[in-house]
Write an enzyme that holds these catalytic residues in place. Structure first.
Site, PDB file in Angstrom:
ATOM      1  N   LYS A  42       0.835  -1.204   0.004  1.00  0.00           N
ATOM      2  CA  LYS A  42      -0.056   0.006   0.151  1.00  0.00           C
ATOM      3  C   LYS A  42       1.123   1.245  -0.214  1.00  0.00           C
ATOM      4  O   LYS A  42       0.651   2.193  -0.805  1.00  0.00           O
ATOM      5  CB  LYS A  42      -0.870  -0.139   1.118  1.00  0.00           C
ATOM      6  CG  LYS A  42      -1.650   1.332   1.442  1.00  0.00           C
ATOM      7  CD  LYS A  42      -2.528   1.610   0.385  1.00  0.00           C
ATOM      8  CE  LYS A  42      -3.560   2.910   0.910  1.00  0.00           C
ATOM      9  NZ  LYS A  42      -2.990   4.178   0.880  1.00  0.00           N
ATOM     10  N   ALA A 121      -1.612  12.314  15.048  1.00  0.00           N
ATOM     11  CA  ALA A 121      -3.058  12.656  14.433  1.00  0.00           C
ATOM     12  C   ALA A 121      -3.935  11.635  14.882  1.00  0.00           C
ATOM     13  O   ALA A 121      -5.186  11.686  14.867  1.00  0.00           O
ATOM     14  CB  ALA A 121      -2.986  12.450  12.881  1.00  0.00           C
ATOM     15  N   ASN A 123      -6.466   9.223  16.663  1.00  0.00           N
ATOM     16  CA  ASN A 123      -7.387   9.409  17.907  1.00  0.00           C
ATOM     17  C   ASN A 123      -7.541   8.077  18.686  1.00  0.00           C
ATOM     18  O   ASN A 123      -7.134   7.029  18.305  1.00  0.00           O
ATOM     19  CB  ASN A 123      -8.688   9.505  17.391  1.00  0.00           C
ATOM     20  CG  ASN A 123      -9.099  11.052  16.801  1.00  0.00           C
ATOM     21  OD1 ASN A 123      -8.729  11.832  17.359  1.00  0.00           O
ATOM     22  ND2 ASN A 123      -9.703  10.895  15.722  1.00  0.00           N
ATOM     23  N   HIS A 178     -10.120  17.118  21.839  1.00  0.00           N
ATOM     24  CA  HIS A 178     -10.478  16.878  20.550  1.00  0.00           C
ATOM     25  C   HIS A 178     -11.568  15.750  20.484  1.00  0.00           C
ATOM     26  O   HIS A 178     -11.227  14.567  20.190  1.00  0.00           O
ATOM     27  CB  HIS A 178      -9.396  16.451  19.544  1.00  0.00           C
ATOM     28  CG  HIS A 178      -9.798  16.020  18.138  1.00  0.00           C
ATOM     29  ND1 HIS A 178     -10.697  16.782  17.416  1.00  0.00           N
ATOM     30  CD2 HIS A 178      -9.585  14.960  17.111  1.00  0.00           C
ATOM     31  CE1 HIS A 178     -11.143  16.255  16.335  1.00  0.00           C
ATOM     32  NE2 HIS A 178     -10.516  15.084  16.178  1.00  0.00           N
TER      33      HIS A 178
END
Length: 320
Positions: A42, A121, A123, A178
């Protein structure tokens, strides 16, 4: 004289990572980009695809597939790897899965001799940024999370639509976790220098209940997008690119990143989204807004939620 070559190592070539790589190349933010992923095929496919568009990029960006060893001379290692947020799943429910993944990633990066800045980045970003700091042993100023940069951008966009002004002329912050306990700083929000409170007071067309709905829309934006397309990635990739630019170009820009608090805003030993000065050294300083009483209470609640999540995983973590 040799010019410093800016280098970013991206770990995780999923939706967010690939979109981030695309944004970096399209904006000409870095000189070199290395893509690292457990799925080698990938990552190699992404590199091939990106390289085929180089003729249209604003400046040359050397883009290659790599391994953790390639992090040794990187200025920034951006971590986008981890388990994805599923429909109906909160960011904080991802903690267990992603802490295990991150411990392995960070140890591999540090073993390479990396001495740059971590940009996180994945979560729940505030928790994982704290974890990255702990696992890496780097100074807190050199471990940064995307925080509420995207939430603030969403807020500015929605307010711009409401007031009929460009997002660039709307100055408003979302701070805190966040996630579900984030909060708007209405006391400092303005459109072209005019406080939002004044606009509402002087114009019957604007109503506070409609502004409150905008806040709800900001908080729930990710859930709505996930329901419709399975994941969010363009917005967060653009916010990561913005943070990367602020670091590599030594901008001293103020962005609502997830940064370590040591008494600021009344919070301690937690990574959380607040306005901070970002430059080549990472976090150069924290902008401490004069919050009203309601905002102070909401912010401390948000910090408390994060600290309670951290407590079982980091025994030495202080809880107020």
């Amino acid at each position: 004289m040799n010019k410093h070559v800016n280098k970013v190592a991206l770990i995780g070539a999923g939706f967010v990572g690939s979109s981030y790589a695309f944004a970096l190349i399209n904006q000409g933010i870095t000189d070199e980009l290395v893509v690292i992923d457990v799925n080698k095929e990938k990552a190699m496919g992404d590199v091939m695809d990106l390289n085929h568009g180089k003729a249209f990029a604003p400046q040359p960006v050397k883009t290659s597939y790599g391994t953790y060893e390639d992090c040794k001379d990187a200025d920034i290692v951006c971590i986008c790897a981890g388990a994805n947020q599923k429909p109906g799943e909160t960011r904080l429910e991802l903690v267990e899965k992603n802490l295990k993944i991150f411990k392995g990633i960070v140890s591999e990066v540090m073993a390479s001799g990396f001495d740059g800045i971590f940009l996180v980045a994945t979560n729940p970003v505030d928790i994982l940024t704290y974890a990255t700091w702990k696992f890496s042993g780097l100074p807190k100023e050199r471990v940064i999370g995307s925080g509420t940069t995207l939430d603030s951008a969403r807020f500015r966009f929605m307010l711009s639509e409401y007031f009929g002004a460009a997002p660039q002329n709307v100055h408003a912050h979302i701070i805190g976790e966040h996630g579900d306990t984030e909060l708007p700083v209405w006391s400092h929000a303005n459109v072209g220098g005019v406080p939002v409170s004044e606009l509402v007071e002087k114009n019957d067309a604007y109503k506070q209940e409609e502004l409150d709905q905008i806040v709800d829309d900001v908080k729930n934006a990710a859930y709505h997008i996930i329901e419709k397309k399975g994941a969010t990635y363009y917005g967060v990739a653009m916010s990561l690119a913005r943070i990367t630019k602020a670091i590599l170009h030594n901008e001293n820009s103020i962005l609502t990143v997830s940064t370590y608090l040591d008494g600021q805003y009344g919070a301690d030993d937690v990574y959380i989204g607040v306005p901070a000065v970002v430059n080549r050294g990472g976090i150069a300083g924290i902008t401490e807004l004069n919050l009203n009483e309601k905002e102070k209470e909401q912010f401390l609640h948000s910090a408390g939620v994060l600290k309670n999540i951290l407590k079982p995983h980091f025994a030495e973590q202080k809880v107020n």
